[in-house]
Structure formats: structure tokens, C-alpha cells
Design a protein around this motif. Structure first.
Motif, mmCIF file in Angstrom:
data_model
loop_
_atom_site.group_PDB
_atom_site.id
_atom_site.type_symbol
_atom_site.label_atom_id
_atom_site.label_comp_id
_atom_site.label_asym_id
_atom_site.label_seq_id
_atom_site.Cartn_x
_atom_site.Cartn_y
_atom_site.Cartn_z
ATOM 1 N N HIS A 162 37.544 23.107 39.795
ATOM 2 C CA HIS A 162 36.825 24.377 39.906
ATOM 3 C C HIS A 162 36.379 24.845 38.530
ATOM 4 O O HIS A 162 37.120 24.692 37.552
ATOM 5 N N LEU B 218 37.000 34.799 41.342
ATOM 6 C CA LEU B 218 37.444 34.479 42.697
ATOM 7 C C LEU B 218 38.002 35.781 43.265
ATOM 8 O O LEU B 218 38.933 36.350 42.689
ATOM 9 N N HIS C 241 42.093 37.269 48.031
ATOM 10 C CA HIS C 241 42.205 36.571 49.316
ATOM 11 C C HIS C 241 43.638 36.102 49.548
ATOM 12 O O HIS C 241 44.436 36.002 48.606
ATOM 13 N N ASP D 113 45.477 32.673 51.104
ATOM 14 C CA ASP D 113 45.151 31.289 51.450
ATOM 15 C C ASP D 113 45.495 31.012 52.911
ATOM 16 O O ASP D 113 46.385 31.637 53.481
ATOM 17 N N PHE E 166 44.762 35.451 36.523
ATOM 18 C CA PHE E 166 45.261 35.228 37.877
ATOM 19 C C PHE E 166 46.167 36.410 38.230
ATOM 20 O O PHE E 166 47.219 36.600 37.622
ATOM 21 N N HIS F 295 45.868 37.164 46.194
ATOM 22 C CA HIS F 295 45.624 36.812 44.791
ATOM 23 C C HIS F 295 44.136 36.751 44.502
ATOM 24 O O HIS F 295 43.320 36.672 45.424
ATOM 25 N N VAL G 245 41.208 35.733 40.897
ATOM 26 C CA VAL G 245 41.004 35.400 39.490
ATOM 27 C C VAL G 245 39.887 36.315 39.007
ATOM 28 O O VAL G 245 38.779 36.287 39.558
ATOM 29 N N ARG H 94 36.159 28.539 32.552
ATOM 30 C CA ARG H 94 37.510 28.226 33.067
ATOM 31 C C ARG H 94 37.399 26.972 33.932
ATOM 32 O O ARG H 94 36.515 26.885 34.778
ATOM 33 N N LEU I 277 39.808 24.250 36.292
ATOM 34 C CA LEU I 277 41.099 24.142 36.953
ATOM 35 C C LEU I 277 41.036 23.048 38.009
ATOM 36 O O LEU I 277 40.071 22.974 38.772
ATOM 37 N N PHE J 257 34.861 28.029 51.544
ATOM 38 C CA PHE J 257 35.780 28.660 50.603
ATOM 39 C C PHE J 257 36.795 27.636 50.217
ATOM 40 O O PHE J 257 37.376 27.000 51.070
ATOM 41 N N TYR J 258 37.047 27.476 48.930
ATOM 42 C CA TYR J 258 37.944 26.396 48.578
ATOM 43 C C TYR J 258 39.394 26.811 48.604
ATOM 44 O O TYR J 258 40.259 26.131 48.089
ATOM 45 N N GLY J 259 39.720 27.914 49.250
ATOM 46 C CA GLY J 259 41.114 28.344 49.337
ATOM 47 C C GLY J 259 41.918 27.544 50.350
ATOM 48 O O GLY J 259 43.107 27.781 50.512
HETATM 49 O O1 LIG Z 1 41.792 29.461 40.484
HETATM 50 C C1 LIG Z 1 42.986 29.667 40.703
HETATM 51 O O2 LIG Z 1 43.840 29.734 39.802
HETATM 52 C C2 LIG Z 1 43.435 29.893 42.112
HETATM 53 C C3 LIG Z 1 42.531 29.271 43.128
HETATM 54 C C4 LIG Z 1 42.806 29.792 44.497
HETATM 55 O O3 LIG Z 1 43.373 30.825 44.694
HETATM 56 C C5 LIG Z 1 42.350 29.033 45.652
HETATM 57 O O4 LIG Z 1 41.697 27.977 45.472
HETATM 58 O O5 LIG Z 1 42.637 29.454 46.781
#
Ligand SMILES: O=C(O)CCC(=O)C(=O)O
Ligand SMILES: [Fe+2]
Length: 261
Positions: free
Chosen positions: A143, A151, A154, A156, A175, A224, A226, A235, A237, A258-260
Motif C-alpha cells: 500500500h 485511510l 473502519h 476490518d 495509525f 482504526h 491512518v 508511506r 506498507l 477496500f483493502y481492509g
Molecule cells: O495501513 C495500515 O497501517 C493499516 C491498513 C488497514 O487498516 C487495512 O488494510 O485494513
């Protein structure tokens, strides 16, 4: 990276002895007590710089998008008003490269595929078996968040997430989280608690992490986000995703929505 690496080339095993039962137990205790486990200096120095080089080289292949979503990642619920916690919209804007773009010999893949690493994670999260995703996109993702990208808040869908911070901006991209804000399996959505957070009446905790840290986070009930990147350093990750069942494929839509997870 031209050759396949062993776990000792990828992880600082002196600091993080993944095969030592006492160490594994300490990690599991920490995750259970705090809902999150940050393993500082997890990656070997050369491995993290190789991963950073790869992430930078592939940045122009990232799929960037911006969208709004509810914190529950569910479609609009017409039985509630637009300003109800179930429907309030937050913004997420980010880029992503998927597993099919990650090098065969990337240390990220060496880590992901390593049976010792996999059993370590399984024991720490209390899950018997961890399987790779059967589709070509979902297992390893990187990411990116450029200046202004964030972000949104949300929960997960998955019970835990494994991330590896590759590059950290000097300002922003914090975060933030609030632990156990809902109980998804009991159907308790805690709309009042979510509203209080979105209205700024509750202060979240901030999780600090440095590049090379491995983070295990239980995000199903702990909301959580970001925060926006306030610098010109992107950034970056990595997200390592496993499934409890073999052979599971996520559709492209599910990943891209959504990549969560
Ligand atoms: O970017 C992050 O540190 C967390 C990513 C995240 O919360 C997610 O992909 O659901
Ligand atoms: Fe998340």
C-alpha cells in the motif's frame, strides 16, 4: 533479489526467535492483552532495504483510488438517516500493488511462504492453519499513501491483519485506533460509540511503528485509521494476508473495493 532467501536472511532472528516457544508465548500474551503486537526491528536490515527498493520501483504500477465508505464497510442502510453512524461516510485514498506484481524472489514472498513464519503467526493468533489465498492478487499487497492520502476509520472484516512498515513519512500517517469499540459476532455495532469518535468526543490511541516493524493487529472490533500523510515522503506498507481455509479466492472487486479484507 536474484535468489531465494532463508528466514535468517529476512528476519532478525536474534531479536525475534520465531521458533522459541517462550518467545512465541510472550508474543501471544502481548497480542491478547493489547489487541495489537508491534515487533520492532523484525526485518533484517538488508531485507527491508531490498523491499523498499522493490516498492519504489513498482510504485508506478499501483492502482490509486479515492472513495468514501462507512466505518462498517457496508452499503448505505436506508433504515437509518445519512448522518447515522451506520451511514456516515469517511474518505480513503490510497494506492495498491497486488501479489501478481511482487517479485518471485522478493524477501516479502520468502517471509510469506516460510513455514516457520506461518506457524509463528498461527500460534500467536491462535489459529491452527494459515493458507495462502488461491487467487493471484490477495496474498501479498503493498500500500502507498502519498501527500494528503489517508485511510478512513473502519473496522476490518478479518479477525487479524499482518503488516510490515516499509517507509514512514516524517509527518502524518499516524495509525490511530480505539480498542474493542464493537462486538461484531454479537451483532453489537455501538453506533453511539462510533458517533462519539467521529465527532471528536473520544480520543483514539496512536500506535507508533518504525520501518522494519511487523505489526499484528486485531481490527475486527477495534476501529482504526491512518491519518493523512503530511509530507512528500510516501508511506509504504506491506500487508500479508492468509485465510483459515485452503483454496479461498477473493474477487477482484472485493479486493479493490477496500483493502481492509
Ligand atoms: O495501513 C495500515 O497501517 C493499516 C491498513 C488497514 O487498516 C487495512 O488494510 O485494513
Ligand atoms: Fe484495517
Amino acid at each position: 533479489m536474484s535468489e531465494k532467501q532463508s528466514l535468517a536472511d529476512i528476519v532478525d532472528l536474534d531479536r525475534h526467535p520465531l521458533g522459541d516457544p517462550d518467545y512465541v508465548q510472550r508474543c501471544a500474551d502481548q497480542l491478547n492483552a493489547a489487541g495489537v503486537l508491534v515487533l520492532d526491528g523484525f526485518m533484517d536490515h538488508d531485507a527491508i532495504s531490498a523491499i523498499r527498493d522493490e516498492a519504489i520501483a513498482k510504485q508506478d504500477q499501483a492502482y490509486f483510488c479515492a472513495q468514501t465508505h462507512s466505518v462498517y464497510l457496508t452499503p448505505e442502510d436506508p433504515t437509518f438517516d445519512a448522518d447515522h453512524a451506520a451511514n456516515r461516510q469517511v474518505m480513503s485514498s490510497k494506492g495498491c500493488i497486488c501479489d501478481d506484481v511482487i517479485d518471485t524472489h522478493s524477501p516479502l514472498r520468502g517471509l510469506y511462504d516460510d513455514t516457520g513464519f506461518r506457524s509463528f503467526v498461527g500460534e500467536v493468533v491462535g489459529q491452527d492453519a494459515l493458507h495462502p489465498y488461491a487467487d493471484p492478487l490477495s496474498s501479498i499487497n503493498i500500500h502507498y499513501a502519498k501527500h494528503g492520502q489517508e485511510l478512513g476509520w473502519h473496522f476490518d472484516n478479518s479477525s487479524f491483519a499482518i503488516t510490515l512498515l516499509i517507509q514512514k513519512p516524517p509527518a502524518g500517517s499516524d495509525f490511530e485506533y480505539l480498542r474493542d469499540l464493537r462486538d461484531a459476532d454479537a451483532g453489537e455495532m455501538n453506533y453511539a460509540g462510533v458517533s462519539a469518535l467521529l465527532d471528536g468526543e473520544t480520543q483514539p490511541q496512536v500506535l507508533s511503528m518504525e520501518p522494519g516493524a511487523l505489526v499484528l493487529f486485531r481490527g475486527r472490533n477495534s476501529i482504526h485509521r491512518v491519518t493523512p500523510n503530511q509530507s512528500d515522503v510516501t508511506r509504504m506498507l506491506a500487508v500479508l494476508a492468509y485465510n483459515s481455509e485452503p483454496g479461498v479466492e477473493l474477487s477482484v472487486n472485493a479486493r479493490m473495493a477496500f483493502y481492509g479484507g
